[in-house]
Design an enzyme around this catalytic site. Sequence first.
Site, mmCIF file in Angstrom:
data_model
loop_
_atom_site.group_PDB
_atom_site.id
_atom_site.type_symbol
_atom_site.label_atom_id
_atom_site.label_comp_id
_atom_site.label_asym_id
_atom_site.label_seq_id
_atom_site.Cartn_x
_atom_site.Cartn_y
_atom_site.Cartn_z
ATOM 1 N N GLU A 60 0.824 -1.205 0.000
ATOM 2 C CA GLU A 60 0.000 0.000 0.000
ATOM 3 C C GLU A 60 0.862 1.261 0.000
ATOM 4 O O GLU A 60 0.505 2.262 -0.619
ATOM 5 C CB GLU A 60 -0.940 -0.009 1.211
ATOM 6 N N HIS A 129 -11.269 -6.853 7.463
ATOM 7 C CA HIS A 129 -11.609 -6.604 6.061
ATOM 8 C C HIS A 129 -13.040 -6.092 5.894
ATOM 9 O O HIS A 129 -13.594 -6.159 4.798
ATOM 10 C CB HIS A 129 -11.450 -7.884 5.224
#
Length: 327
Positions: A60, A129
Amino acid sequence: MAELTYRDAVSMGLAQELAHDPNVVFLGEDVAGAGGVFKTSGGLLKEFGPKRVRDAPISEQAILGAAMGAAMTGLRPIAEIMFSDFLAVCWDMVANEIAKTRYMTDGQTSLPLVIRTANGAGSRFGAQHSQSVENWAMMIPGLKVVAPSTGIDTIGLLAAAVRDPDPVIFFEHKSCYPMKFDVPTGGGDIVDELGTAKIVRQGSDVTIVALAFMVHKALGAAERLAEHGIDAEVIDVRSLVPLDTKTILDSVAKTNRMFTVEENPRLCGWGAEVVSIVAEDAFWDLDAPVVRITTPHVPLPAADSLEDATIPSVDRVFDTIMKAVQQ
């Protein structure tokens, strides 16, 4: 007019902006060859080529570092962070670099970039998530924050975000991806405006303020409330930063009651800010305390029944408003 899923609307919005401006580039994990883990970018690699639609490594920090550098050199990158939970991995890049560069350079360097990410629960992905983290982004000065609930809003607000001179975090709700919406086709680009809420159901008795997937829960509850003689006005916030306070305050002045429906955890949720604004600017319009309908301050469970019990439902919204109105 065509009936498109929310995920197809994302793809249509991406294609529209890539076609509109050759400086727009798109990068992220599995966004090119695989068409995105949520299938929101199918066909883009074939249409626009590997220089403009790029797969990135599983990092990321690398994705946002590349996007930031690209924006500083004049491109307009769209960077995908697969799950919004993963923003925690690169939060320094978001909060301390991307959000502050224009300010710290006295406007000499702007960052016209969009961070797209899949947000929210409903897919049984568990605590790491499934979070709704729009309130994380909302609190950082220098970021604009958007969360559409429908197909046409997804296309129009994505266009507005890409064409904006400042960094925008664009939250797409995972539970909206399979939903179908009517979207106009063949009439040119669809471009909306950041910082505008929508009244998606007119009403006179109570105001319900909601965001993203919770808009659909609020609309479902409003239909049930109507069967009991309660006319609910539903506001889709759409944009948290800038926030359209006028639409909310005007509605409260009309109905004299307000409820927020929030998927993020209760502590420091976006609705708390909305409530504080209403308390400051519309206190004398209220006939009763504002009520927040939220997810409790707990990690999200993966079990179907437990996740469903945690997230605000149509039943909980309906029951909470009925109880408050009858007091």
